[in-house]
Design a protein around this motif. Structure first.
Motif, PDB file in Angstrom:
ATOM      1  N   ARG A  56       0.554  -1.012  -0.017  1.00 23.60           N
ATOM      2  CA  ARG A  56      -0.040   0.304  -0.214  1.00 23.60           C
ATOM      3  C   ARG A  56       1.044   1.330  -0.250  1.00 23.60           C
ATOM      4  N   SER A  57       2.389   1.315  -0.827  1.00 28.40           N
ATOM      5  CA  SER A  57       2.651   2.273  -1.104  1.00 28.40           C
ATOM      6  C   SER A  57       2.445   3.471  -1.172  1.00 28.40           C
TER       7      SER A  57
ATOM      8  N   CYS B  82       6.467  -0.548   7.691  1.00 29.45           N
ATOM      9  CA  CYS B  82       5.817   0.004   8.758  1.00 29.45           C
ATOM     10  C   CYS B  82       5.463  -1.286   9.428  1.00 29.45           C
TER      11      CYS B  82
ATOM     12  N   SER C 123      -2.723  -4.429  10.685  1.00 29.75           N
ATOM     13  CA  SER C 123      -2.838  -4.835   9.755  1.00 29.75           C
ATOM     14  C   SER C 123      -2.695  -6.296   9.816  1.00 29.75           C
TER      15      SER C 123
ATOM     16  N   SER D  20      -0.770   5.066  -0.489  1.00 30.19           N
ATOM     17  CA  SER D  20      -1.620   5.866   0.448  1.00 30.19           C
ATOM     18  C   SER D  20      -0.913   5.084   1.676  1.00 30.19           C
ATOM     19  N   GLY D  21       0.359   4.562   2.121  1.00 25.52           N
ATOM     20  CA  GLY D  21       0.583   4.259   3.406  1.00 25.52           C
ATOM     21  C   GLY D  21       0.553   2.385   4.040  1.00 25.52           C
ATOM     22  N   CYS D  22       0.495   2.458   5.146  1.00 25.96           N
ATOM     23  CA  CYS D  22       0.482   0.920   5.191  1.00 25.96           C
ATOM     24  C   CYS D  22      -1.305   1.402   6.273  1.00 25.96           C
TER      25      CYS D  22
ATOM     26  N   GLN E 230      -0.307   4.686   9.055  1.00 22.07           N
ATOM     27  CA  GLN E 230       0.942   6.185   9.091  1.00 22.07           C
ATOM     28  C   GLN E 230       1.280   5.994   7.681  1.00 22.07           C
ATOM     29  N   PRO E 231       1.783   6.484   7.011  1.00 28.58           N
ATOM     30  CA  PRO E 231       2.061   7.468   5.353  1.00 28.58           C
ATOM     31  C   PRO E 231       3.068   6.588   5.210  1.00 28.58           C
ATOM     32  N   LEU E 232       4.310   5.596   6.310  1.00 28.20           N
ATOM     33  CA  LEU E 232       4.985   4.632   5.300  1.00 28.20           C
ATOM     34  C   LEU E 232       4.351   3.140   4.481  1.00 28.20           C
ATOM     35  N   PRO E 233       5.606   3.279   3.548  1.00 28.14           N
ATOM     36  CA  PRO E 233       4.753   2.041   3.134  1.00 28.14           C
ATOM     37  C   PRO E 233       4.674   1.143   3.900  1.00 28.14           C
ATOM     38  N   TYR E 234       3.701  -0.247   3.698  1.00 26.86           N
ATOM     39  CA  TYR E 234       3.752  -1.305   3.967  1.00 26.86           C
ATOM     40  C   TYR E 234       4.231  -1.764   4.883  1.00 26.86           C
TER      41      TYR E 234
END
Length: 135
Positions: free
Chosen positions: A5-6, A21, A43, A8-10, A14-18
């Protein structure tokens, strides 16, 4: 389910890619704080990672199994961490209050919980939680 989900984030919000994160914890890294474990467990529910959920549950309260394999119609919509107490590096216990939003059969729900965590064998583990009335 798609794990990357890079854009839109994890899954945990959180804004980091899965992969940077929660993915690193699902791959074996240990969360340094209880809130990181809580986010990674959210997650894991989204991704139906039963082995990870059981592994990160405290021995005294861990169920024998979870049944996340079937299509129960649950669609996880998002996580909001409201508060965290203790649960840092050097602590032995901590709590995290959160709201997880989800849908079943087109109807929206909220899971509002204060979760308890402890250190067990050097790693954070989920102990149990108190549900808040009214979601």
């Amino acid at each position: 389910m798609k794990k990357n989900r890079s854009v839109s984030g994890c899954h945990c919000g959180q804004p980091l890619p899965y992969e940077q994160c929660c993915g690193r914890y699902h791959a074996g890294a240990l969360p340094a704080e209880a809130v990181q474990l809580m986010r990674s467990r959210y997650s894991a529910f989204v991704l139906r990672l039963e082995p990870y959920l059981l592994q990160t549950w405290a021995q005294g309260t861990r169920p024998a199994s979870l049944d996340l394999s079937g299509d129960d119609g649950v669609k996880w919509l998002g996580l909001q961490v409201l508060a965290a107490a203790a649960g840092q590096v050097g602590d032995e216990a901590g709590t995290v209050e959160f709201v997880a939003r989800y849908k079943v059969g087109g109807r929206a729900y909220r899971l509002h919980e204060t979760s308890r965590f402890c250190r067990e064998d050097g790693a954070w583990r989920y102990v149990d939680g108190d549900l808040h009335e009214g979601g």
